[in-house]
Design a protein around this motif. Structure first.
Motif, PDB file in Angstrom:
ATOM      1  N   TRP A  14      10.238  12.613   6.931  1.00 13.00           N
ATOM      2  CA  TRP A  14      10.962  11.598   6.157  1.00 13.00           C
ATOM      3  C   TRP A  14      11.352  10.382   6.993  1.00 13.00           C
ATOM      4  CZ3 TRP A  14      11.549  11.045   1.060  1.00 13.00           C
ATOM      5  CH2 TRP A  14      11.240  12.138   0.236  1.00 13.00           C
ATOM      6  N   TYR A  15      11.407  10.564   8.312  1.00 14.23           N
ATOM      7  CA  TYR A  15      11.740   9.426   9.178  1.00 14.23           C
ATOM      8  C   TYR A  15      10.726   8.292   9.024  1.00 14.23           C
ATOM      9  CZ  TYR A  15       8.017  11.272  12.171  1.00 14.23           C
ATOM     10  OH  TYR A  15       6.816  11.714  12.648  1.00 14.23           O
ATOM     11  N   ARG A  16       9.533   8.632   8.527  1.00 18.33           N
ATOM     12  CA  ARG A  16       8.510   7.596   8.356  1.00 18.33           C
ATOM     13  C   ARG A  16       8.864   6.619   7.237  1.00 18.33           C
ATOM     14  NH1 ARG A  16       2.685  10.429   8.621  1.00 18.33           N
ATOM     15  NH2 ARG A  16       2.098   8.317   7.954  1.00 18.33           N
ATOM     16  N   VAL A  17       9.753   7.017   6.325  1.00 19.28           N
ATOM     17  CA  VAL A  17      10.241   6.062   5.316  1.00 19.28           C
ATOM     18  C   VAL A  17      11.025   4.961   6.020  1.00 19.28           C
ATOM     19  CG1 VAL A  17      11.708   5.758   3.293  1.00 19.28           C
ATOM     20  CG2 VAL A  17      10.327   7.835   3.528  1.00 19.28           C
ATOM     21  N   GLU A  18      11.926   5.363   6.932  1.00 21.12           N
ATOM     22  CA  GLU A  18      12.696   4.379   7.680  1.00 21.12           C
ATOM     23  C   GLU A  18      11.793   3.505   8.545  1.00 21.12           C
ATOM     24  OE1 GLU A  18      15.783   6.250   9.873  1.00 21.12           O
ATOM     25  OE2 GLU A  18      16.736   7.141   8.102  1.00 21.12           O
ATOM     26  N   GLN A  19      10.741   4.117   9.129  1.00 23.47           N
ATOM     27  CA  GLN A  19       9.816   3.344   9.943  1.00 23.47           C
ATOM     28  C   GLN A  19       9.086   2.294   9.112  1.00 23.47           C
ATOM     29  OE1 GLN A  19       7.298   6.326  11.759  1.00 23.47           O
ATOM     30  NE2 GLN A  19       8.622   6.512  13.559  1.00 23.47           N
TER      31      GLN A  19
ATOM     32  N   ARG B 211       3.525  17.338   0.634  1.00 23.98           N
ATOM     33  CA  ARG B 211       3.215  15.946   0.953  1.00 23.98           C
ATOM     34  C   ARG B 211       4.182  15.011   0.239  1.00 23.98           C
ATOM     35  NH1 ARG B 211       0.705  15.326   5.290  1.00 23.98           N
ATOM     36  NH2 ARG B 211      -0.162  13.318   4.618  1.00 23.98           N
ATOM     37  N   VAL B 212       4.466  13.892   0.866  1.00 24.54           N
ATOM     38  CA  VAL B 212       5.321  12.861   0.280  1.00 24.54           C
ATOM     39  C   VAL B 212       4.528  11.566   0.221  1.00 24.54           C
ATOM     40  CG1 VAL B 212       7.448  11.523   0.526  1.00 24.54           C
ATOM     41  CG2 VAL B 212       7.409  13.936   1.183  1.00 24.54           C
ATOM     42  N   ARG B 213       4.617  10.871  -0.893  1.00 20.40           N
ATOM     43  CA  ARG B 213       3.899   9.600  -1.073  1.00 20.40           C
ATOM     44  C   ARG B 213       4.927   8.513  -1.390  1.00 20.40           C
ATOM     45  NH1 ARG B 213       1.415   6.504  -5.186  1.00 20.40           N
ATOM     46  NH2 ARG B 213      -0.662   5.703  -4.627  1.00 20.40           N
ATOM     47  N   ILE B 214       4.895   7.439  -0.607  1.00 19.31           N
ATOM     48  CA  ILE B 214       5.813   6.325  -0.864  1.00 19.31           C
ATOM     49  C   ILE B 214       5.010   5.042  -1.086  1.00 19.31           C
ATOM     50  CG2 ILE B 214       7.693   7.319   0.498  1.00 19.31           C
ATOM     51  CD1 ILE B 214       7.011   5.238   2.677  1.00 19.31           C
ATOM     52  N   GLN B 215       5.560   4.185  -1.917  1.00 24.22           N
ATOM     53  CA  GLN B 215       4.949   2.880  -2.151  1.00 24.22           C
ATOM     54  C   GLN B 215       6.054   1.876  -2.450  1.00 24.22           C
ATOM     55  OE1 GLN B 215       2.041   2.715  -5.298  1.00 24.22           O
ATOM     56  NE2 GLN B 215       1.230   0.767  -4.551  1.00 24.22           N
TER      57      GLN B 215
ATOM     58  N   ALA C 291       0.819  -1.213   0.000  1.00 26.31           N
ATOM     59  CA  ALA C 291       0.000   0.000   0.000  1.00 26.31           C
ATOM     60  C   ALA C 291       0.853   1.263   0.000  1.00 26.31           C
ATOM     61  CB  ALA C 291      -0.935   0.008   1.210  1.00 26.31           C
ATOM     62  N   ALA C 292       0.323   2.306  -0.641  1.00 26.84           N
ATOM     63  CA  ALA C 292       0.973   3.615  -0.635  1.00 26.84           C
ATOM     64  C   ALA C 292       0.724   4.301   0.705  1.00 26.84           C
ATOM     65  CB  ALA C 292       0.442   4.471  -1.770  1.00 26.84           C
ATOM     66  N   GLU C 293       1.649   5.157   1.100  1.00 25.76           N
ATOM     67  CA  GLU C 293       1.546   5.877   2.363  1.00 25.76           C
ATOM     68  C   GLU C 293       1.930   7.335   2.138  1.00 25.76           C
ATOM     69  OE1 GLU C 293       3.403   5.599   6.924  1.00 25.76           O
ATOM     70  OE2 GLU C 293       4.047   4.220   5.344  1.00 25.76           O
ATOM     71  N   GLU C 294       1.136   8.239   2.681  1.00 23.60           N
ATOM     72  CA  GLU C 294       1.409   9.667   2.531  1.00 23.60           C
ATOM     73  C   GLU C 294       1.762  10.275   3.879  1.00 23.60           C
ATOM     74  OE1 GLU C 294      -1.463  12.008   0.588  1.00 23.60           O
ATOM     75  OE2 GLU C 294      -1.452  10.849  -1.274  1.00 23.60           O
ATOM     76  N   PHE C 295       2.676  11.253   3.862  1.00 22.30           N
ATOM     77  CA  PHE C 295       3.054  11.956   5.081  1.00 22.30           C
ATOM     78  C   PHE C 295       3.616  13.321   4.708  1.00 22.30           C
ATOM     79  CE2 PHE C 295       6.334   8.973   3.780  1.00 22.30           C
ATOM     80  CZ  PHE C 295       7.457   9.771   3.632  1.00 22.30           C
ATOM     81  N   GLY C 296       3.829  14.145   5.710  1.00 25.80           N
ATOM     82  CA  GLY C 296       4.317  15.487   5.470  1.00 25.80           C
ATOM     83  C   GLY C 296       5.770  15.525   5.043  1.00 25.80           C
ATOM     84  N   ALA C 297       6.141  16.615   4.373  1.00 29.48           N
ATOM     85  CA  ALA C 297       7.505  16.749   3.857  1.00 29.48           C
ATOM     86  C   ALA C 297       8.551  16.792   4.970  1.00 29.48           C
ATOM     87  CB  ALA C 297       7.615  17.997   2.995  1.00 29.48           C
ATOM     88  N   ASP C 298       8.132  17.060   6.209  1.00 28.07           N
ATOM     89  CA  ASP C 298       9.063  17.092   7.336  1.00 28.07           C
ATOM     90  C   ASP C 298       9.049  15.778   8.123  1.00 28.07           C
ATOM     91  OD1 ASP C 298       6.508  17.358   8.268  1.00 28.07           O
ATOM     92  OD2 ASP C 298       6.991  18.875   9.788  1.00 28.07           O
TER      93      ASP C 298
END
Length: 396
Positions: A244-249, A272-276, A235-242
Motif C-alpha cells: 500500500w505504500y506504493r499509493v503514497e509513492q 492485487r490492488v489497482r489504483i488509478q 494510467a492505472a497501476e497494480e501492486f500487491g496487497a502488502d
C-alpha cells in the motif's frame, strides 16, 4: 449600427478608443509597442487606464465564441489569457462595417516564442520551451479542452525558475467538453508536431535566431514527453496487497510533477490492488506557497521558494514550530528584504519570484567559487549590481 461591448467589467475608457477605424490604422497614441506573436488576425496591445489589453480583430461569431471559451477556461483555473470583452457593431467613417474585436488582458512578464529566441535562448533551453507547451497541453486535455491548433504561436511563455510556463493565448479553434477522446488528444499532438516543426524551421530561415535547432528531435520530444506525462497522471497501476505504500509513492511522484490528486479509484481483487487517479489538478506547489505566504508564483518558481523556506526552517532549527509562523519569519527576514533590493525601474521586466530564484542561483555560483556559503543578502546585492543590468527583460 450601434457600438456594443460585451464584458464582465466594462471600463468607460474602452468607448474612447477609435473603434471607427481599422485596428491596423490605430496611431501610436493608443498602441503599446509590446512584442506580439504571429497571428492570422490584426492584433494590437493598447493601454486602458492602467490595464494593458490585447485587441484582436475577427468575425463577430468567432470573437463571441472565443470569449466564452476563455471565460470557461478561467473558471477552470487553466493557464490561458484572461478575456475582457468583445466589441461589435463597429462601423467606419463612411458607414462600412468593421470586424468585431476580442479583448484579453496582456499577460504580464510573458513573451511570444520568437521574442524568447531573440532574447538569447540557448539551444539546450529549447526542450524546456517545448516541455512548457507539453504541460499546458496535458492540463488542457485533463480539463476536457481540445485545442485544435497547437503551436508555439498560439501560446505565450513566462520564465519560471530556469524553465518556462506556457499560457494559451488563442482558443479560436478550441472545444470544451466534459472529457475528450484519445483520438482527439492524438490529433492535438499530431497537429502540434507539424506546427512546431514548421515554426522552428521558419525561425531559422528568417534569421530570428542564430542557434542550430534540431527540429526533428524537438517534435519527437514533444510527442514522447506528452505521452509520458499523460500516462503518469492517468494510467492505472497494480501492486500487491502488502504494498500500500506504493499509493503514497504514486501521489508523491505526481506532487513532484506539480499536480495534486483529488480522487483515486482504488480496487482490490484477491491479492492485487489497482489504483488509478481520477481527478488530477495542476498547481500543487503554487497553491502550497500561496497558502503559506500569500505569494503568487508559477509552479516551478513556487517549488524553488518552498525549498528555500525548507532550508531556512532547517538552518534556523524551526522544525517543531508552526509552519505558517516560520513562513512569515522567512518572508520578513529573507524574501521581502531581497525583493526590496530590486530597482523600481526593473520591476516591470522581471517578476519578483523569478528574480528571487535567480538570486538563489547566483548565490550557489558565488558559494561554489568561494568555497564556502555566501550570505544570500550579499548575493542579492552582487546580483543586482553585476548581473541584472545585463539580463534580457522578460517583457518589453
Amino acid at each position: 449600427m450601434a457600438l456594443h461591448v460585451v464584458a464582465a467589467r466594462t471600463d468607460p475608457a474602452l468607448f474612447r478608443l477609435p473603434w471607427s477605424r481599422p485596428l491596423a490604422d490605430w496611431e501610436d497614441w493608443y498602441v503599446v509597442p509590446l512584442p506580439l506573436g504571429l497571428s492570422r488576425h490584426v492584433v494590437r496591445v493598447v493601454q486602458v487606464n492602467r490595464q494593458f489589453l490585447a485587441v484582436k480583430e475577427t468575425e463577430e461569431a468567432i470573437a463571441l465564441r472565443e470569449y466564452d471559451l476563455l471565460r470557461d477556461l478561467q473558471r477552470l483555473d487553466q493557464p490561458a489569457v484572461v478575456p475582457r470583452g468583445v466589441v461589435t457593431g463597429r462601423t467606419g467613417a463612411g458607414g462600412e462595417p468593421l470586424p468585431a474585436a476580442l479583448l484579453t488582458e496582456h499577460l504580464h512578464y510573458s513573451l511570444p516564442y520568437r521574442t524568447v529566441f531573440q532574447h538569447g535562448l540557448r539551444a539546450e533551453q529549447v526542450p524546456a520551451l517545448v516541455d512548457a507547451l507539453v504541460v499546458l497541453l496535458v492540463r488542457l486535455h485533463l480539463a476536457g479542452f481540445f485545442w485544435g491548433d497547437v503551436s508555439l504561436s498560439n501560446a505565450l511563455f513566462r520564465r519560471s525558475a530556469g524553465g518556462f510556463a506556457a499560457y494559451l493565448v488563442d482558443a479560436e479553434t478550441g472545444e470544451l467538453r466534459s472529457s475528450i477522446s484519445d483520438a482527439m488528444r492524438e490529433q492535438d499532438v499530431n497537429v502540434g508536431v507539424e506546427n512546431i516543426f514548421a515554426e522552428l524551421m521558419d525561425l531559422q530561415a528568417s534569421g530570428d535566431t542564430d542557434i542550430d535547432v534540431d527540429g526533428f528531435a524537438i517534435v519527437d520530444q514533444l510527442a514522447e514527453r506528452y505521452h509520458a506525462l499523460w500516462d503518469e497522471l492517468t494510467a492505472a497501476e497494480e501492486f500487491g496487497a502488502d504494498e500500500w505504500y506504493r499509493v503514497e509513492q504514486r501521489i508523491a511522484r505526481l506532487n513532484d510533477l506539480g499536480f495534486d490528486v483529488d480522487e483515486l479509484d482504488v480496487r482490490t481483487e484477491s491479492d492485487r490492488v489497482r489504483i488509478q487517479p481520477k481527478v488530477v489538478e495542476a498547481g500543487h506547489h503554487r497553491r502550497e506557497l500561496r497558502e503559506l505566504t500569500g505569494l503568487v508564483a508559477e509552479d516551478s518558481q513556487a517549488r524553488k521558494l518552498l525549498n528555500d523556506l525548507a532550508a531556512f526552517t532547517a538552518h534556523g532549527g524551526y522544525e517543531d514550530q508552526d509552519r505558517e509562523a516560520v513562513a512569515r519569519r522567512w518572508l520578513a527576514n529573507v524574501y521581502t528584504p531581497i525583493v526590496d533590493l530590486l530597482p523600481p525601474e526593473m520591476r516591470r521586466t522581471i517578476s519578483a519570484p523569478e528574480y528571487f530564484h535567480e538570486v538563489m542561483e547566483h548565490r550557489w555560483a558565488l558559494s561554489d567559487a568561494a568555497g564556502h556559503e555566501v550570505d544570500i543578502h550579499d548575493s542579492a546585492r552582487d546580483y543586482v549590481a553585476n548581473v541584472l543590468p545585463h539580463r534580457p527583460p522578460d517583457t518589453l
